[in-house]
Every structure is written in C-alpha cells, then in structure tokens.
Design a protein around this motif. Sequence first.
Motif, mmCIF file in Angstrom:
data_model
loop_
_atom_site.group_PDB
_atom_site.id
_atom_site.type_symbol
_atom_site.label_atom_id
_atom_site.label_comp_id
_atom_site.label_asym_id
_atom_site.label_seq_id
_atom_site.Cartn_x
_atom_site.Cartn_y
_atom_site.Cartn_z
ATOM 1 N N THR A 217 0.834 -1.200 0.000
ATOM 2 C CA THR A 217 0.000 0.000 0.000
ATOM 3 C C THR A 217 0.870 1.252 0.000
ATOM 4 O O THR A 217 0.598 2.223 -0.720
ATOM 5 C CB THR A 217 -0.934 0.004 1.226
ATOM 6 N N SER A 218 1.932 1.237 0.797
ATOM 7 C CA SER A 218 2.860 2.372 0.817
ATOM 8 C C SER A 218 3.548 2.530 -0.534
ATOM 9 O O SER A 218 3.704 3.647 -1.045
ATOM 10 C CB SER A 218 3.910 2.173 1.916
ATOM 11 N N ASP A 226 0.996 -3.819 -9.696
ATOM 12 C CA ASP A 226 0.101 -4.495 -10.639
ATOM 13 C C ASP A 226 -0.865 -5.444 -9.940
ATOM 14 O O ASP A 226 -2.066 -5.415 -10.183
ATOM 15 C CB ASP A 226 0.936 -5.260 -11.670
ATOM 16 N N VAL A 227 -0.343 -6.290 -9.065
ATOM 17 C CA VAL A 227 -1.172 -7.252 -8.332
ATOM 18 C C VAL A 227 -0.783 -7.206 -6.859
ATOM 19 O O VAL A 227 0.396 -7.335 -6.521
ATOM 20 C CB VAL A 227 -0.983 -8.690 -8.868
ATOM 21 N N GLY A 228 -1.762 -7.020 -5.990
ATOM 22 C CA GLY A 228 -1.503 -7.032 -4.559
ATOM 23 C C GLY A 228 -1.472 -8.451 -4.023
ATOM 24 O O GLY A 228 -2.068 -9.366 -4.597
ATOM 25 N N ASP A 246 -6.553 -8.107 11.377
ATOM 26 C CA ASP A 246 -7.427 -9.258 11.211
ATOM 27 C C ASP A 246 -7.996 -9.196 9.794
ATOM 28 O O ASP A 246 -7.647 -8.306 9.013
ATOM 29 C CB ASP A 246 -8.537 -9.249 12.262
ATOM 30 N N VAL A 247 -8.887 -10.120 9.464
ATOM 31 C CA VAL A 247 -9.371 -10.220 8.090
ATOM 32 C C VAL A 247 -10.067 -8.939 7.632
ATOM 33 O O VAL A 247 -9.844 -8.469 6.514
ATOM 34 C CB VAL A 247 -10.323 -11.424 7.939
ATOM 35 N N ASP A 248 -10.911 -8.359 8.484
ATOM 36 C CA ASP A 248 -11.633 -7.154 8.076
ATOM 37 C C ASP A 248 -10.671 -6.005 7.774
ATOM 38 O O ASP A 248 -10.856 -5.255 6.810
ATOM 39 C CB ASP A 248 -12.631 -6.740 9.158
ATOM 40 N N GLY A 249 -9.634 -5.865 8.597
ATOM 41 C CA GLY A 249 -8.626 -4.843 8.332
ATOM 42 C C GLY A 249 -7.871 -5.127 7.049
ATOM 43 O O GLY A 249 -7.530 -4.211 6.291
ATOM 44 N N ALA A 254 -7.011 -4.165 1.132
ATOM 45 C CA ALA A 254 -6.966 -4.807 -0.184
ATOM 46 C C ALA A 254 -7.845 -4.120 -1.221
ATOM 47 O O ALA A 254 -7.666 -4.347 -2.425
ATOM 48 C CB ALA A 254 -7.389 -6.269 -0.059
ATOM 49 N N ARG A 255 -8.781 -3.306 -0.786
ATOM 50 C CA ARG A 255 -9.655 -2.629 -1.753
ATOM 51 C C ARG A 255 -8.823 -1.737 -2.676
ATOM 52 O O ARG A 255 -8.018 -0.944 -2.247
ATOM 53 C CB ARG A 255 -10.717 -1.816 -1.026
#
Length: 258
Positions: A217-218, A226-228, A246-249, A254-255
């Motif tokens: 992200t940074s 290109d792909v995260g 955690d998953v929600d974070g 990832a959005r």
Amino acid sequence: MNRRDLLRASVLANEFKEGDLLVGGTRDERVRQEARAALGAVRLGVITKTNFVDDGVSEALNRALDSRLAAELTHLTVGELKNILLGAGRVKWVRRYRAGLSSEVIATVVRVMTNQELSVVAQSLFNPLPGRGVAIGAPNHFGSRLQPNSIGDDEEEILFSILEGLTYGCCDVILGINPASDDVETIIRLEELLRRIVERLALPTRYCVLSDILKQTSARARTKVDVGFQSLAGTSKALQGMVGLDVDGLLDQARGFD
C-alpha cells in the motif's frame, strides 16, 4: 460427532506426514483407516456448523458460503460426497453446488480420498479465467508462475532468471518475486523492474512483488503495483503476527488492489 472428535479424526485420517505427529497424528495405517471411515459417515451439515477455528478467518469464509446451497447439502455424508465427486455427473454437480461447500467440508472429503481418486477429480474440474483468448485454468493447459528470486534482490540476476524461465514457456499465470529485503524502497524498485520487463517484452502476464499488504500500500503511492498480495496465514492469530491486522482490516487494505 462433536468438535473434539472431528478434530481428532481429521488429524488421524491424513496420509502420514512426519509433521502430523506434532498434532496427534499416527504412523498406524489401521488407525488412519478407521478415522477415514468415521469421517466418511459424518454429515456435511455437522461439519459446516462446527467452528474448527473460531476466529476472523473462519468468519470471513462463512460469510462467503452460499447458505441456501449449503442447506441443500446438509443431509449428505462425506462418503456420499466422495462418491458424487467420483461419479459421472461430478462436473455438473460441482458447478451447481460448489459455492455451498465450506472449506472444512472440502478438506474433510480430501482426507477420505486416495491420491488416485484426487487425480480423477482434478482431471475433470476446471475453472478457466474469463476473457477472450485466456487459457489459464482451462483443460489441457498447464499454467505456471515464474519466481525469479535473488538473494540480494539483484536486478541483473532477476532479469536473467526471467529470461531463462521464458525459454521454458513459464510465466503465463504471474511473474512473482519474493523479495529478500522487505523495505518499501526495495519493493518499489522491484515493482518498477518487473513493469519495465513486462512492457518491454510485451508479456501477456501480470506481475507481483510478494511483500505484505501494508508495504505494498505504501509502495502504491509512489509506483504502479500491478497485483496485490497477502497470505491469510490460516488463522487470525497468525495474520495479526504478520501484519497486525485481522481479516476485516486486511480487506480494507486490499480494496483497490487486483
């Protein structure tokens, strides 16, 4: 079968691996066969409603499950599911019901199948990627990732590794590097290197530097990513240890990534 018995049978039913001994596995083939027989009699509904690991990863997987389809499958036993997967109509059945099969159900039915049976299933179930002319995931196509790692993240070593891999026809799935150094500057440098190579050679593939999602992200603020990538690490505890999320974070981070 209660949760404790399910966990115990799942460990014992595995084909023997040395690591299983650390979690209660056994070398005794007779015991493993008995465990597989016990799992084969368990109904899918029992497995689906059992929290094997009560954490955010399990919750996220449960949210993704099609509850209507899962409800239609509750009466089946693991043994009956195995027979369906080995039967003549397996392709049509899987297309209809796959969204109703939980990860735990899939992991359980795998444990009661032989390598030969798994091979039969694998040779008939395909999930090709969408898009005109895309063959990845299609029958008779062997996709591959090219992983040109370098101990010192040396650009010349990486370049020659990529060129060598391309001579073998590899790299259609993704061009992915595991960086030796995980700082943001290195990630940016490697992202830019891969971008130049893909663009210069007009490669029909995607590329990724497999750092954690926070560092990517940074890096994305300063160059194209290109792909995260981020491993779920299996459990929330492990994920927290890796990236402090955690998953929600993780989903929030990832959005915007592919």
